[in-house]
Design a protein around this motif. Structure first.
Motif, PDB file in Angstrom:
ATOM      1  N   ALA A   1       0.816  -1.227   0.000  1.00 59.27           N
ATOM      2  CA  ALA A   1       0.000   0.000   0.000  1.00 59.27           C
ATOM      3  C   ALA A   1       0.843   1.267   0.000  1.00 59.27           C
ATOM      4  O   ALA A   1       0.305   2.365  -0.121  1.00 59.27           O
ATOM      5  CB  ALA A   1      -0.941   0.003   1.207  1.00 59.27           C
TER       6      ALA A   1
ATOM      7  N   PHE B   1      -8.303  -0.735  -2.862  1.00 56.59           N
ATOM      8  CA  PHE B   1      -7.012  -1.425  -2.761  1.00 56.59           C
ATOM      9  C   PHE B   1      -7.170  -2.914  -2.465  1.00 56.59           C
ATOM     10  O   PHE B   1      -6.557  -3.750  -3.131  1.00 56.59           O
ATOM     11  CB  PHE B   1      -6.165  -0.744  -1.673  1.00 56.59           C
ATOM     12  CG  PHE B   1      -4.845  -1.400  -1.428  1.00 56.59           C
ATOM     13  CD1 PHE B   1      -3.791  -1.222  -2.314  1.00 56.59           C
ATOM     14  CD2 PHE B   1      -4.651  -2.199  -0.310  1.00 56.59           C
ATOM     15  CE1 PHE B   1      -2.563  -1.833  -2.083  1.00 56.59           C
ATOM     16  CE2 PHE B   1      -3.432  -2.807  -0.081  1.00 56.59           C
ATOM     17  CZ  PHE B   1      -2.386  -2.626  -0.971  1.00 56.59           C
TER      18      PHE B   1
ATOM     19  N   ALA C   1      -5.213   4.175   1.229  1.00 54.46           N
ATOM     20  CA  ALA C   1      -4.509   2.933   1.571  1.00 54.46           C
ATOM     21  C   ALA C   1      -3.159   3.198   2.230  1.00 54.46           C
ATOM     22  O   ALA C   1      -2.763   2.489   3.156  1.00 54.46           O
ATOM     23  CB  ALA C   1      -4.338   2.070   0.323  1.00 54.46           C
TER      24      ALA C   1
END
Length: 271
Positions: free
Chosen positions: A149, A159, A189
């Motif tokens: 991430a 995500f 994220a």
DNA sequence: CAGAATACCTGCGGGC
DNA sequence: TGCCCGCAGGTATTCT
């Protein structure tokens, strides 16, 4: 329709009937799936034996001596075993008839599914090559998610639904996991802490395992290979419950669109 | 390059 | 009863 638990349930259902079984013939009634079914598939598969079958993400793979069948169920696809010939209905696109007289039937009203053939290593096929980690493995962890991430500003929900990151999580389980982990779906994220990621990885595994155990989720028409619905539906805490009370705090659940997908969450519990 | 929009399809339920 | 609209479990492709 199917996310990882539904595909896994389907695989487990059909496996005992067709593993190590030899194909007598294949009937294709409609070649127009997401990509055309190979025109010569009936020739390729005649007398082929399914040496093994397994799942990768939401794909189901059947290995034979000369190549591998790649199946994806799309939004509305279904695989089931018939123990005797039965009249094909409108969306019953493909039958694989085995010498043991069982028939594997592929049905898909919306035709977003796929039925493909690949020679060589199926995992090098363009559709599978870039798939991310399997969520039900040890290496799928908070640490892995945190690393992947990095620099990703997209919403955490988008995500975790990115199959290049982790495979098999669709809209239902993404929404359920975020609620279970008390994570706000729109949180960028790259801003989640390791603690949040650890928690998310943990609940994703828990929810997927629980759903598999219950035979998946049936919203309106998912039936597994035995024709039974999935019993995870009554475990859903937020999916399909917009404007209904949160099971934890009682405040009304909110709904927003994220990447065109409906996203239900509790504004009070998910921060 | 990332991220967002678009496209592919049928069926169903709700509003009028 | 029927028509139109929006929505649905997915994801490759095209666009900005």
């Amino acid at each position: 329709m199917p996310e990882l638990p539904e595909v896994e349930t389907t695989l487990r259902g059909i496996l005992p009937s067709i593993k190590q079984q030899t194909i007598a013939h294949v009937v294709v009634r409609d070649y127009r799936l997401r990509w055309p079914v190979p025109a010569n598939i009936h020739l390729i598969l005649r007398n082929a034996t399914i040496d093994d079958l397994w799942r990768r993400g939401k794909y189901v793979l059947f290995k034979t001596a000369s190549g591998t069948i790649i199946i994806h169920l799309g939004m509305s696809g279904r695989l089931r075993i018939l123990t005797e010939p039965s009249k094909a209905n409108k969306h019953d696109h493909i039958d694989i008839v085995f010498h043991n007289e069982k028939i594997l039937r592929f049905t898909d009203p919306r035709r977003f599914g796929a039925f493909l053939w690949v020679e060589g290593d199926p995992h090098q096929h363009a559709l599978l090559k870039h798939l991310g980690i399997e969520p039900l493995t040890k290496n799928f962890s908070g640490k892995y998610l945190l690393e992947r991430a990095r620099n990703k500003k997209m919403p955490v929900k988008t995500f975790i639904m990115d199959h290049k990151v982790v495979t098999g999580i669709g809209n239902i389980y993404a929404v359920e996991a975020l609620f279970a982990a008390s994570v706000y779906p729109m949180q960028p994220a790259n801003s989640l802490s390791l603690t949040q990621w650890n928690n998310l990885a943990k609940v994703i595994k828990k929810i997927l395992r629980s759903a598999i155990q219950r035979g998946g989720t049936t919203l309106k028409d998912f039936l597994n290979s035995d024709g039974k619905p999935g019993y995870f539906s009554n475990q859903l805490k937020v999916y399909g419950r917009a404007n209904l009370p949160c099971v934890k705090c009682g405040s009304l659940l909110k709904s927003v669109k994220l990447g065109q997908r409906s996203t239900v969450y509790c504004a009070k519990c998910q921060k």
